[in-house]
Scaffold this motif. Structure first.
Motif, PDB file in Angstrom:
ATOM      1  N   ALA A  37       0.845  -1.200   0.000  1.00 13.72           N
ATOM      2  CA  ALA A  37       0.000   0.000   0.000  1.00 13.72           C
ATOM      3  C   ALA A  37       0.876   1.244   0.000  1.00 13.72           C
ATOM      4  O   ALA A  37       0.578   2.234  -0.691  1.00 13.72           O
ATOM      5  N   GLN A  38       1.977   1.193   0.753  1.00 12.59           N
ATOM      6  CA  GLN A  38       2.922   2.308   0.767  1.00 12.59           C
ATOM      7  C   GLN A  38       3.605   2.448  -0.585  1.00 12.59           C
ATOM      8  O   GLN A  38       3.781   3.558  -1.093  1.00 12.59           O
ATOM      9  N   SER A  41       1.136   3.827  -2.979  1.00 16.01           N
ATOM     10  CA  SER A  41       0.986   5.253  -2.708  1.00 16.01           C
ATOM     11  C   SER A  41       2.099   6.054  -3.395  1.00 16.01           C
ATOM     12  O   SER A  41       1.840   7.057  -4.074  1.00 16.01           O
ATOM     13  N   LYS A  45       1.663   8.666  -6.515  1.00 15.96           N
ATOM     14  CA  LYS A  45       2.086  10.054  -6.321  1.00 15.96           C
ATOM     15  C   LYS A  45       3.181  10.457  -7.311  1.00 15.96           C
ATOM     16  O   LYS A  45       3.190  11.586  -7.823  1.00 15.96           O
ATOM     17  N   VAL A 152      -5.951  12.031  -4.150  1.00 17.09           N
ATOM     18  CA  VAL A 152      -4.998  10.938  -3.953  1.00 17.09           C
ATOM     19  C   VAL A 152      -4.534  10.878  -2.505  1.00 17.09           C
ATOM     20  O   VAL A 152      -4.522   9.813  -1.878  1.00 17.09           O
ATOM     21  N   ASN A 153      -4.165  12.011  -1.945  1.00 15.00           N
ATOM     22  CA  ASN A 153      -3.676  12.038  -0.559  1.00 15.00           C
ATOM     23  C   ASN A 153      -4.768  11.660   0.438  1.00 15.00           C
ATOM     24  O   ASN A 153      -4.514  10.920   1.397  1.00 15.00           O
ATOM     25  N   ASN A 155      -7.491   9.762  -0.134  1.00 13.35           N
ATOM     26  CA  ASN A 155      -7.829   8.339  -0.281  1.00 13.35           C
ATOM     27  C   ASN A 155      -6.743   7.444   0.289  1.00 13.35           C
ATOM     28  O   ASN A 155      -7.038   6.426   0.935  1.00 13.35           O
ATOM     29  N   ILE A 156      -5.484   7.814   0.060  1.00 12.46           N
ATOM     30  CA  ILE A 156      -4.373   7.019   0.582  1.00 12.46           C
ATOM     31  C   ILE A 156      -4.376   7.034   2.106  1.00 12.46           C
ATOM     32  O   ILE A 156      -4.127   6.014   2.755  1.00 12.46           O
ATOM     33  N   ARG A 157      -4.697   8.175   2.693  1.00 11.96           N
ATOM     34  CA  ARG A 157      -4.761   8.280   4.158  1.00 11.96           C
ATOM     35  C   ARG A 157      -5.856   7.367   4.710  1.00 11.96           C
ATOM     36  O   ARG A 157      -5.639   6.640   5.696  1.00 11.96           O
ATOM     37  N   SER A 160      -4.828   3.666   4.298  1.00 19.63           N
ATOM     38  CA  SER A 160      -3.764   3.302   5.242  1.00 19.63           C
ATOM     39  C   SER A 160      -4.344   3.017   6.630  1.00 19.63           C
ATOM     40  O   SER A 160      -3.956   2.051   7.296  1.00 19.63           O
TER      41      SER A 160
END
Length: 289
Positions: A37-38, A41, A45, A152-153, A155-157, A160
């Motif tokens: 996932a990282q 991400s 990005k 993007v930021n 959704n990624i947060r 996570s």
């Protein structure tokens, strides 16, 4: 060869190994999801594009100098120069229409296409980079999608947080399942443990074979689990070669190491807890379990 020479590899040990292996495979998959996932991400990005449109009156030396300044900027991962002619060619290939046939000139502007580093792909850092780029009088405009970067930021947060909760839950479930497997194994030996206590054996002496068995169980189960996970990753590589950008060798190595550590730590801890329970128990209580 007597059965005492190979005390580990009996039916009970094989059954415990199968159960523990399945749990470790599940745990390994969760760890893989968390790690990748990282990577996903960072991959997403670092594929966000920032277009720097430049003035038509720049000569080749000025273009090279500007390109070098952008390339060495702390936020830049990759940069590519797109000339007016190349931009026109790409548009013709994409749309199938040549705009010069209608307006008589090339309407496109030369540009630098920047892919930013993952740590700079957030609204504040991008805004600072854009402000710095626009300070150059030869820069006509800087184009990027603010909404895409914010989305993007965000959704990624969210993803996570969800993955961390799932990882914690499955770690607890894995511990509980392996603990039950180990407890059942030691439960069948409770009278043997009590007999050894009665003849004066120390707790350390009684624990030793059980702890050795627990560690071996963890190692064997982890190796088998890693083998199954490796087969799955190999299949993914063959199915979609580009996935190597997300599930890289470093991620695979971390997962394999984590499975091995979890296997040893969980089985040895569960063995210690279970054996201590029966060591503290009085003889009469063994018959009421």
């Amino acid at each position: 060869m007597s059965k005492h020479r190979y005390p580990f590899f009996n039916t009970q040990f094989i059954t415990a190994t199968i159960s523990t292996t399945l749990v470790l495979v599940l745990l390994g998959i969760i760890v893989l999801f968390v790690i990748t996932a990282q990577n996903l991400s960072s991959y997403v990005k670092e594929n966000i594009n920032v277009s720097v449109l430049i003035s038509d009156d720049l000569d080749s030396l000025q273009i090279m100098s500007m390109g070098e300044n952008i390339r060495t900027a702390p936020y830049t991962k990759e940069v590519a120069y797109i000339s007016k002619e190349q931009a026109l060619k790409e548009e013709i290939e994409a749309q199938g229409i040549d705009p010069t046939e209608f307006i008589g000139i090339n309407p496109y502007t030369a540009s630098f296409e920047i892919k930013v580093k993952a740590e700079y792909a957030n609204p504040d850092s991008i805004a600072q980079a854009v402000s710095q780029l626009k300070s150059n009088p030869k820069v006509v405009d800087v184009i990027y999608s603010k909404d895409l970067i914010k989305s993007v930021n965000d959704n990624i947060r969210k993803i996570s947080i969800i993955l961390l909760i799932i990882a914690g839950l499955f770690t607890y479930i894995s511990f509980a399942l392996i603990n039950n497997t180990v407890r059942l194994t030691i439960f069948s030996k409770r009278f043997l443990i009590n007999t050894m206590k009665l003849v004066g054996a120390s707790w350390r002496f009684i624990r030793k074979p059980f702890m050795t068995r627990g560690i071996v169980l963890g190692i064997v189960s982890a190796i088998i689990a890693d083998g199954l996970l490796l087969s799955g990753v190999y299949w993914l590589y063959n199915f979609e070669p580009q996935i190597v950008n997300i599930i890289n060798l470093k991620a695979v190595a971390i997962v394999f190491g984590a499975v091995l550590v979890f296997g040893i730590v969980i089985t040895s801890t569960c063995t210690m807890l279970s054996i201590n329970k029966y060591l503290r128990m009085k003889s009469k209580d063994l018959y009421y379990m």
